[in-house]
Design a protein around this motif. Structure first.
Motif, PDB file in Angstrom:
ATOM      1  N   LEU A 170      -4.513   1.614 -11.036  1.00  0.00           N
ATOM      2  CA  LEU A 170      -4.444   1.357  -9.617  1.00  0.00           C
ATOM      3  C   LEU A 170      -5.327   0.155  -9.295  1.00  0.00           C
ATOM      4  CD1 LEU A 170      -3.718   4.726  -8.350  1.00  0.00           C
ATOM      5  CD2 LEU A 170      -2.167   2.697  -8.273  1.00  0.00           C
ATOM      6  N   SER A 171      -4.967  -0.698  -8.733  1.00  0.00           N
ATOM      7  CA  SER A 171      -6.072  -1.793  -8.159  1.00  0.00           C
ATOM      8  C   SER A 171      -6.438  -1.817  -6.621  1.00  0.00           C
ATOM      9  CB  SER A 171      -5.454  -3.077  -8.636  1.00  0.00           C
ATOM     10  OG  SER A 171      -4.255  -3.324  -7.850  1.00  0.00           O
ATOM     11  N   THR A 172      -6.066  -0.949  -5.927  1.00  0.00           N
ATOM     12  CA  THR A 172      -6.479  -0.627  -4.531  1.00  0.00           C
ATOM     13  C   THR A 172      -6.552   0.847  -4.109  1.00  0.00           C
ATOM     14  OG1 THR A 172      -5.494  -1.029  -2.414  1.00  0.00           O
ATOM     15  CG2 THR A 172      -3.850  -0.960  -4.133  1.00  0.00           C
ATOM     16  N   GLU A 173      -7.151   1.060  -3.002  1.00  0.00           N
ATOM     17  CA  GLU A 173      -7.012   2.270  -2.517  1.00  0.00           C
ATOM     18  C   GLU A 173      -5.949   2.498  -1.432  1.00  0.00           C
ATOM     19  OE1 GLU A 173     -11.109   3.000  -1.178  1.00  0.00           O
ATOM     20  OE2 GLU A 173     -11.862   3.057  -3.075  1.00  0.00           O
ATOM     21  N   ASN A 174      -5.336   1.646  -1.180  1.00  0.00           N
ATOM     22  CA  ASN A 174      -4.014   1.726  -0.562  1.00  0.00           C
ATOM     23  C   ASN A 174      -3.276   2.849  -0.786  1.00  0.00           C
ATOM     24  OD1 ASN A 174      -5.120  -0.270   1.430  1.00  0.00           O
ATOM     25  ND2 ASN A 174      -3.815  -1.696   0.465  1.00  0.00           N
ATOM     26  N   ARG A 175      -2.617   3.550   0.079  1.00  0.00           N
ATOM     27  CA  ARG A 175      -1.513   4.572   0.076  1.00  0.00           C
ATOM     28  C   ARG A 175      -0.213   4.273   0.143  1.00  0.00           C
ATOM     29  NH1 ARG A 175      -3.710   8.512  -3.098  1.00  0.00           N
ATOM     30  NH2 ARG A 175      -2.316  10.148  -2.058  1.00  0.00           N
ATOM     31  N   LEU A 176       0.593   5.203  -0.703  1.00  0.00           N
ATOM     32  CA  LEU A 176       2.035   4.961  -0.615  1.00  0.00           C
ATOM     33  C   LEU A 176       2.335   6.384  -0.251  1.00  0.00           C
ATOM     34  CD1 LEU A 176       2.678   3.386  -3.858  1.00  0.00           C
ATOM     35  CD2 LEU A 176       2.849   2.317  -1.885  1.00  0.00           C
ATOM     36  N   ASP A 177       1.696   7.068   0.568  1.00  0.00           N
ATOM     37  CA  ASP A 177       2.074   8.599   1.076  1.00  0.00           C
ATOM     38  C   ASP A 177       3.705   8.627   1.454  1.00  0.00           C
ATOM     39  OD1 ASP A 177      -0.546   9.308   0.661  1.00  0.00           O
ATOM     40  OD2 ASP A 177      -1.261   8.894   2.634  1.00  0.00           O
ATOM     41  N   GLY A 178       4.481   9.262   0.528  1.00  0.00           N
ATOM     42  CA  GLY A 178       5.740   9.780   1.086  1.00  0.00           C
ATOM     43  C   GLY A 178       6.859   8.535   0.646  1.00  0.00           C
ATOM     44  N   LYS A 179       6.368   7.468   0.233  1.00  0.00           N
ATOM     45  CA  LYS A 179       7.134   6.393  -0.071  1.00  0.00           C
ATOM     46  C   LYS A 179       8.031   6.549  -1.415  1.00  0.00           C
ATOM     47  CE  LYS A 179       4.791   2.784   2.564  1.00  0.00           C
ATOM     48  NZ  LYS A 179       5.778   3.173   3.776  1.00  0.00           N
ATOM     49  N   ARG A 180       9.155   6.077  -1.181  1.00  0.00           N
ATOM     50  CA  ARG A 180      10.048   6.089  -2.349  1.00  0.00           C
ATOM     51  C   ARG A 180      10.199   4.801  -3.089  1.00  0.00           C
ATOM     52  NH1 ARG A 180      15.333   7.342   0.823  1.00  0.00           N
ATOM     53  NH2 ARG A 180      14.202   5.808   2.149  1.00  0.00           N
ATOM     54  N   VAL A 181       9.834   4.487  -4.211  1.00  0.00           N
ATOM     55  CA  VAL A 181       9.210   3.272  -4.946  1.00  0.00           C
ATOM     56  C   VAL A 181      10.294   2.804  -6.129  1.00  0.00           C
ATOM     57  CG1 VAL A 181       7.673   2.040  -5.932  1.00  0.00           C
ATOM     58  CG2 VAL A 181       6.909   3.395  -4.080  1.00  0.00           C
ATOM     59  N   LEU A 182      10.957   1.795  -6.099  1.00  0.00           N
ATOM     60  CA  LEU A 182      11.674   1.164  -7.152  1.00  0.00           C
ATOM     61  C   LEU A 182      10.810   0.179  -7.893  1.00  0.00           C
ATOM     62  CD1 LEU A 182      14.491   0.769  -8.309  1.00  0.00           C
ATOM     63  CD2 LEU A 182      14.685  -1.557  -6.867  1.00  0.00           C
TER      64      LEU A 182
END
Length: 225
Positions: A165-177
């Motif tokens: 991981l290159s960032t502390e940003n979050r993907l909380d709850g996101k569905r990722v392709l």
């Protein structure tokens, strides 16, 4: 057909993006390649452990060469058409509304600077645009100089894909392709999926052009293009 198109087809006949044979005007693939290499819907989904991966092309000489041309020779025309086929695959599977963003498998910075682009990123950019989704830039990076295609399958299985991981940003709850061009052993796809989940993604689904069958066969760039 307009006369200008007729003249262009006469002197520069359209060719199949997979095998290179001449095809009818307006066509991008010959009937043989459509039958031989495009996976039917029931065969497009497979599992890499808990990760579901959807695949467009069946592994074979012409499909490998076509992917190699976008990977090593910058064939961005084929890349664009293949990306649109990936979008069609998702829609045929009823998955067009199943994601909140599109990520991609990263390439080492030095390699990307040499090549000028990351084919996985370019595929993801087109897919994201067509689906009206954000491109999830900057979440993953690759720290290895030696890339996966330069390693035999036995070594790929013994090591991680070299991503983080290159960032502390979050993907909380996101569905990722998650997009990549080729999946061989699946180590990199699995690692990227786990990292995105660590960042908070609720679901990660893989999407690739080609899953290779012969894991221990190295890429021979000159033989493939």
């Amino acid at each position: 057909m307009l006369w200008k198109e007729w003249v262009l087809d006469l002197f520069f006949p359209p060719r199949c993006l997979l095998c290179g044979c001449v095809v009818e005007s307006g066509k991008r693939y010959c009937s043989g390649c459509l039958r031989r290499y495009f996976l039917p819907p029931e065969e497009q989904s497979s599992a890499l452990g808990p990760l579901t991966v959807f695949t467009l092309f069946r592994d074979g000489p012409d499909s490998r060469k076509s992917v190699a041309r976008i990977k090593f020779q910058g064939d961005l025309t084929s890349l664009e058409y293949f990306a649109l086929e990936l979008v069609k695959l998702l829609r045929n599977q009823g998955l067009q509304d199943s994601f909140d963003g599109v990520a991609f498998v990263p390439m080492p910075v030095q390699r990307q600077q040499q090549r000028g682009y990351n084919q996985a990123e370019e595929l993801a950019r087109i897919v994201a645009k067509e689906l009206g989704l954000p491109l999830l830039h900057g979440f993953l990076e690759k720290r290895d100089i030696l890339t996966q295609h330069e390693l035999p399958g036995s070594l790929r299985r013994k090591r991680k894909g070299g991503c983080r991981l290159s960032t502390e940003n979050r993907l909380d709850g996101k569905r990722v392709l998650l997009l990549d061009d080729i999946c061989t052993t699946g180590e990199t796809m699995r690692e990227c999926s786990m990292l995105l989940e660590q960042a908070g993604a609720s679901l990660v689904t893989g999407l690739v052009l080609l899953r290779r069958c012969q894991e221990d066969t190295e890429w021979d760039e000159e033989a493939l293009v």
